[in-house]
Scaffold this motif. Structure first.
Motif, mmCIF file in Angstrom:
data_model
loop_
_atom_site.group_PDB
_atom_site.id
_atom_site.type_symbol
_atom_site.label_atom_id
_atom_site.label_comp_id
_atom_site.label_asym_id
_atom_site.label_seq_id
_atom_site.Cartn_x
_atom_site.Cartn_y
_atom_site.Cartn_z
ATOM 1 N N GLY A 7 50.616 23.170 81.921
ATOM 2 C CA GLY A 7 50.592 21.753 81.694
ATOM 3 C C GLY A 7 51.074 20.900 82.673
ATOM 4 O O GLY A 7 51.995 21.146 83.603
ATOM 5 N N ARG A 8 50.404 19.670 82.742
ATOM 6 C CA ARG A 8 50.794 18.711 83.910
ATOM 7 C C ARG A 8 51.228 17.393 82.948
ATOM 8 O O ARG A 8 50.311 17.016 82.245
ATOM 9 C CB ARG A 8 49.827 18.317 84.915
ATOM 10 N N HIS A 9 52.473 16.922 82.922
ATOM 11 C CA HIS A 9 52.890 15.799 82.090
ATOM 12 C C HIS A 9 52.671 15.951 80.577
ATOM 13 O O HIS A 9 52.733 15.303 79.923
ATOM 14 C CB HIS A 9 52.265 14.323 82.668
ATOM 15 N N THR A 10 52.817 17.151 80.475
ATOM 16 C CA THR A 10 52.500 17.488 78.910
ATOM 17 C C THR A 10 53.000 19.051 78.619
ATOM 18 O O THR A 10 53.049 19.967 79.613
ATOM 19 C CB THR A 10 51.101 17.312 78.101
ATOM 20 N N SER A 42 46.336 18.189 81.390
ATOM 21 C CA SER A 42 47.096 17.151 81.615
ATOM 22 C C SER A 42 46.939 15.690 80.597
ATOM 23 O O SER A 42 46.233 15.521 79.980
ATOM 24 C CB SER A 42 46.734 16.459 83.066
ATOM 25 N N HIS A 43 48.025 15.114 80.786
ATOM 26 C CA HIS A 43 48.082 13.852 79.776
ATOM 27 C C HIS A 43 48.200 12.561 80.448
ATOM 28 O O HIS A 43 48.894 12.473 81.607
ATOM 29 C CB HIS A 43 49.323 14.001 79.009
ATOM 30 N N GLU A 44 47.518 11.653 80.056
ATOM 31 C CA GLU A 44 47.438 10.492 80.698
ATOM 32 C C GLU A 44 48.185 9.181 79.841
ATOM 33 O O GLU A 44 47.853 9.270 78.589
ATOM 34 C CB GLU A 44 46.060 9.628 80.854
ATOM 35 N N GLY A 45 49.474 8.689 80.386
ATOM 36 C CA GLY A 45 50.419 8.317 79.428
ATOM 37 C C GLY A 45 49.963 6.667 79.129
ATOM 38 O O GLY A 45 50.553 6.084 78.152
ATOM 39 N N ASN A 46 49.005 6.101 79.890
ATOM 40 C CA ASN A 46 48.447 4.791 79.690
ATOM 41 C C ASN A 46 47.881 4.589 78.330
ATOM 42 O O ASN A 46 46.662 5.208 78.279
ATOM 43 C CB ASN A 46 47.583 4.474 80.766
ATOM 44 N N ARG A 55 43.218 15.539 79.419
ATOM 45 C CA ARG A 55 42.321 16.153 80.837
ATOM 46 C C ARG A 55 42.488 17.547 80.865
ATOM 47 O O ARG A 55 43.372 18.081 80.899
ATOM 48 C CB ARG A 55 42.223 15.659 82.037
ATOM 49 N N VAL A 56 41.397 18.360 80.751
ATOM 50 C CA VAL A 56 41.399 19.863 80.885
ATOM 51 C C VAL A 56 40.344 20.215 82.328
ATOM 52 O O VAL A 56 39.202 19.690 82.497
ATOM 53 C CB VAL A 56 40.706 20.464 79.714
#
Length: 222
Positions: A7-10, A42-46, A55-56
């Motif tokens: 995980g990236r940011h998640t 990954s997770h986009e916080g916006n 996103r995978v």
């Protein structure tokens, strides 16, 4: 086949790991020689990007062949499905290409867009003692080993430059197009084995491709 989920940011939930492991059966069915699958969520916080917040990225390593696909969606499971659909399509193309080459078929070679020769005058070199050893310029100019990378921040700006050394065997234009398709990019940097020049193939529109080759005026005039 080894399956690695990170995980990236998640945080990765166990349910996502279980679903991902099950769905990778589609990969082994098409590419039984696959040795490793890397899945990055990954997770986009916006909040403005909620529809593509997850996103995978999926990367399959089979010997010297690397096939990659990525997709974004509102949730991780639909993003996984979208990325897997792209990946299986590229895996099928790679498998069919190997079959075609065994039959003696060769893909058409794209039109070479010509040699790009830099015409700008060489920049004057500054004295070595004028660049601090801990500056971004010094870090970007430092020697790297194969696979090593370095990241530096440009001054007080949020811009980060990442530099990495990648070793690659010279290849033909046709082989470079094949590699570009496998990783899903619009361009691919390679060394042309016909000219021994650093070159880039890129997608223009439809079935049209371009080729840039880089050389120095000194070498061209020889």
């Amino acid at each position: 086949m080894e399956i690695v989920v990170t995980g990236r940011h998640t945080q990765i939930k166990q349910r996502f790991r279980d679903v991902a492991d099950t769905k990778m059966n589609r990969v082994t069915a098409i590419a039984p020689d696959a040795q490793r699958v890397q899945i990055v969520l990954s997770h986009e916080g916006n909040p403005k990007q909620a529809d593509t917040a997850k996103r995978v990225e999926i990367t399959v390593i089979a010997g010297r062949t690397v096939v990659r696909a990525e997709a974004s969606s509102a949730d991780e499971f639909s993003a996984l499905d979208l990325a897997l659909d792209k990946l299986t399509l590229r895996l099928r193309r790679a498998r069919d290409r190997r079959k075609d080459h065994r039959r003696g078929y060769t893909n058409p070679v794209p039109v070479d867009m010509g040699v790009v020769v830099p015409e700008t005058a060489p920049e004057a070199k500054e004295p070595e003692d004028s660049v601090p050893s801990d500056s971004p310029a010094a870090a970007l100019a430092s020697e790297l080993g194969p696979g090593e990378s370095v990241e530096v921040q440009v001054g007080d700006t949020p811009i980060v430059i990442r530099r990495k050394l990648h070793l690659a065997e010279p290849m033909s234009i046709d082989e470079a197009l094949y590699e570009m398709e496998l990783i899903g990019h619009d361009f691919f940097l390679f060394v042309n084995k016909e000219t021994n020049r650093p070159s880039v193939v890129y997608h223009r529109h439809g079935w049209s491709y371009g080729v840039f080759e880089i050389d120095t005026p000194e070498n061209v005039s020889k």
